[in-house]
Scaffold this active site. Structure first.
Site, mmCIF file in Angstrom:
data_model
loop_
_atom_site.group_PDB
_atom_site.id
_atom_site.type_symbol
_atom_site.label_atom_id
_atom_site.label_comp_id
_atom_site.label_asym_id
_atom_site.label_seq_id
_atom_site.Cartn_x
_atom_site.Cartn_y
_atom_site.Cartn_z
ATOM 1 N N SER A 239 108.021 13.874 -27.220
ATOM 2 C CA SER A 239 108.482 14.929 -28.114
ATOM 3 C C SER A 239 109.274 15.941 -27.302
ATOM 4 O O SER A 239 109.427 15.800 -26.094
ATOM 5 C CB SER A 239 107.291 15.613 -28.775
ATOM 6 O OG SER A 239 106.657 16.447 -27.829
ATOM 7 N N LYS A 240 109.724 16.969 -27.985
ATOM 8 C CA LYS A 240 110.529 18.006 -27.330
ATOM 9 C C LYS A 240 109.828 18.605 -26.109
ATOM 10 O O LYS A 240 110.470 19.007 -25.153
ATOM 11 C CB LYS A 240 110.841 19.115 -28.328
ATOM 12 C CG LYS A 240 112.158 18.910 -29.050
ATOM 13 C CD LYS A 240 112.772 20.267 -29.367
ATOM 14 C CE LYS A 240 114.041 20.194 -30.133
ATOM 15 N NZ LYS A 240 115.168 19.571 -29.574
#
Ligand code: GLU
Length: 467
Positions: A239-240
């Site tokens: 994810s980010k």
């Protein structure tokens, strides 16, 4: 032999992220490798979450990565009638049924099941009632076989089996009449004659639900290959937080598309211990059998390493167009691409991204140099006036403006003044670039060009003289 057809079927509910891009890449490569066809399908049935902006970004990202499609993009939102037609067939054949259970009723049953410690599942109340359409809201559910098992051989994971009793009577048409994912995907994969469904392994649980529908509709079942997830270093889904961005963000950060492709392909696929692959080589060597079973771990440093490899090994003239937007972003205009290529030649060994390259070469693009305060204080002192003036004289009249001739000018100035190279080169560097770090000084002088070099040296002399 039927020719191979693969697809990428993103939902336009977000940008194209690395995981999706890798799935697309594997599907594309497999089609290319087998001389087959690659189809792009936009799964935009969720009208609330789907956005044109995301569709555009997905198409642009695919184009940027070089993943061209042979057919499509097909939009599911334009195929509603086709889905409803097949739902009607299922209803008619008794393989689907209308369910009038209310949301409240289902919610209550779900809670009760949880209390009993059971997995919540539709209890089949309407399954055998054969209810006709009425004014009351209803959904259509698929009549999943209650007994037996659904099996398939996944080309990556091997044999996978689900007990049919675990599969719910899935809703295939919502109360508002819209069809749901598992139904649309089956019809599309069949209509679009998919031979291989290559997708993320988050869809493994959907596969048996789709297989039972393929069977009920009498359609040919494609082969499945579920690609493992990408994890961060902490073994959690990428994810980010892990620094993983969308494809367009990598583009905007100054990554080259072939570096991203090369990075992604190795995240789950291998060919011995080879790391660098040209696209042609990938097409030649890629096969699903070499896709690993376990999750790939995202490593941003390796991605940067590959990017710098591709920056170094791409012709500067070809890099020029890729670098231009980053130069413009800094507020400069460069019109002469051949000249820009000579500047890039001096910068590309050190840059990890094109953005970094543009920033490191800023002194080439700007008109007025601002000195780094410390550097100016240390290097632009009275004793540089003499060598600077000698340099000016010789550079002004230098016949051929090339690195060798420029170096000879320096040697002469060192001879005449008795100074060491560092004593002259570093002040010149500050005068020309504003700082103490730059590519080789002869290259820098050569690229900046006679007129601007003379101006900058003069300006440095004035700076020293004005104290
Ligand atoms: N639309 C699905 C998704 O974006 C992919 C479906 C599929 O590949 O079957 O996850």
């Amino acid at each position: 032999m039927t020719s191979i057809r693969t697809r990428f079927a993103p939902a336009p509910t977000g940008y194209l992220h690395l995981g999706g891009a890798r799935t697309a890449l594997f599907s594309w490569l497999y089609a290319k490798h087998t001389n087959g066809k690659f189809i792009l399908r936009i799964e935009d049935t969720d009208r609330e979450r789907s956005k044109d902006e995301y569709t555009d970004a997905i198409l642009k990202s695919m184009e940027w990565l070089g993943l061209d499609w042979d057919e499509g993009p097909f939009y599911q939102s334009e195929r509603n009638d086709r889905y409803l037609e097949e739902i009607d067939k299922l209803l008619e054949a008794g393989d689907a049924y209308r369910c009038f259970c209310t949301v409240e009723e289902l919610e209550q049953k779900r809670k009760d099941a949880q209390k009993r410690g059971e997995k919540p599942k539709y209890d089949g109340k309407c399954r055998d009632l054969n209810l006709a359409e009425s004014k009351e809201p209803f959904v259509v559910r698929f009549k999943t076989p209650k007994t037996g098992a659904t099996q398939f051989i996944d080309l990556i994971k091997g044999k996978i089996s689900f007990d049919n009793s675990e599969l719910d009577d899935l809703i295939i048409r919502r109360t508002n009449g819209s069809p749901t994912y598992n139904l649309t995907v089956v019809i599309d994969d069949s209509d679009m004659k998919m031979t291989h469904v290559i997708r993320g392994d988050d869809h493994i649980n959907n596969t048996p639900r789709q297989i039972v529908m393929f069977k009920a509709l009498g359609l040919e079942i494609p082969k499945f290959a579920h690609v493992p997830m990408i994890f961060g270093a902490d073994q959690k889904k990428l994810s980010k937080r892990h620094g993983a961005l969308s494809v367009t963000e990598y583009r905007d950060a100054g990554f080259l598309p072939n570096a991203v492709v090369n990075y992604l392909v190795r995240l789950g696929w291998s060919y011995g211990d080879q790391e660098i692959f040209s696209t042609d080589e990938l097409i030649d060597k890629f096969d699903i059998v070499n896709v690993g079973k376990s999750a790939g771990v995202f490593n941003p440093e390796k991605m940067e390493w590959l990017n710098s490899h591709y920056i170094k090994n791409t012709d500067s003239i070809n890099l020029a167009s890729n670098v231009l937007p980053f130069i413009e972003e800094l507020g400069y205009k460069v019109e002469n691409k051949e000249w820009l290529a000579t500047a890039i030649d001096t910068l590309k060994e050190r840059a990890k991204t094109l953005k970094e390259l543009a920033v490191q070469g800023e002194f080439y693009f700007k008109d007025d140099i601002d000195y780094d305060e410390k550097a100016a204080k240390k290097f632009l002192t009275e004793d540089v006036i003499k060598p600077f003036e000698l340099l000016l004289e010789s550079l002004k009249s230098l016949k051929s403006w090339d690195e060798e001739a420029i170096e000879a000018v320096f040697t002469k100035v060192l001879d005449d003044t008795g100074l060491k190279l560092g004593k002259v080169a570093q002040p010149v560097r500050v005068a020309l670039t504003g700082g103490t770090v730059s590519p080789g000084i002869f290259e820098v002088i050569h690229v900046i060009g006679r007129e601007r070099v003379i101006d900058r040296i003069k300006k440095a002399i004035e700076y020293v003289e004005s104290g």
